[in-house]
Design a protein around this motif. Structure first.
Motif, PDB file in Angstrom:
ATOM      1  N   PRO A  42       2.867   1.507  -5.047  1.00 61.72           N
ATOM      2  CA  PRO A  42       2.046   0.452  -4.443  1.00 61.72           C
ATOM      3  C   PRO A  42       1.689  -0.614  -5.469  1.00 61.72           C
ATOM      4  N   ASN A  66       0.810  -1.218   0.000  1.00 60.67           N
ATOM      5  CA  ASN A  66       0.000   0.000   0.000  1.00 60.67           C
ATOM      6  C   ASN A  66       0.847   1.273   0.000  1.00 60.67           C
ATOM      7  N   GLY A  67       2.161   1.118  -0.052  1.00 61.47           N
ATOM      8  CA  GLY A  67       3.048   2.283  -0.118  1.00 61.47           C
ATOM      9  C   GLY A  67       3.231   2.985   1.214  1.00 61.47           C
TER      10      GLY A  67
END
Ligand code: SF4
Length: 164
Positions: free
Chosen positions: A59, A25-26
């Motif tokens: 992501p 999800n970064g």
């Protein structure tokens, strides 16, 4: 008398624990631990993100291991098993190149999980299981620990918490 010092035990570590932006999800999620800081200062740590090193972006869509097929499938129904297997192989290679016998990997990840993984239905349900990298490392005799068993790892390599 042989006065040669025993070489320090090296540890393979999930790159996300060190605050690298590699998670699906970064979002950066550093593992805050005095032990980690000590091990890093001692030069014990070799970090890898098996998913990013295999070419997956950040992501990226979340992926889980399908419990029937054992394939790694993204939430968009893309089969990424070969990328995950490649990442596992690269992690093993790094261990072999540096004679690493221990790993500290993020729990529940489809690559790095060592006790639990998500059940493959994207419903946030966890089951007992291992990620692909953990499986491969264990098959080659490398001892894999997670964030909850970091003290156990410290005991095994004879290295106590600097704060206690
Ligand atoms: S694959 Fe492992 S190292 Fe990479 S983000 Fe997921 S848990 Fe962290």
């Amino acid at each position: 008398m042989n006065l040669k010092k025993k070489p320090i035990d090296k540890i393979l570590i999930s790159a996300c624990f060190l605050g690298k932006r590699v998670r699906y999800n970064g979002i950066v999620q550093t593992l805050e631990s005095k032990l980690l800081q000590q091990w890093q200062a001692e030069g014990r740590l070799f970090s890898i993100c098996p998913e990013v090193i295999s070419g997956l972006p950040v992501p990226r869509p979340p992926a889980e291991i399908n419990q029937l097929t054992k394939k790694v499938i993204t939430i968009e129904f893309i089969d990424v098993t070969s990328q995950f297997a490649n990442g596992a192989n690269q992690a093993l290679l790094l261990c072999q190149q540096h004679n690493i016998q221990f790993a500290l990997l993020k729990e529940s990840s489809p690559s790095c999980g060592s006790n639990t993984i998500y059940d493959g239905t994207f419903s946030q349900k966890k089951i007992a299981g291992e990620g692909l990298t953990t499986q491969l490392l264990r098959q080659h005799g490398i001892k894999v620990f997670c964030e909850d068993s970091i003290e156990e790892l410290a005991e095994l390599i004879n290295c106590s918490d600097p704060t206690s």
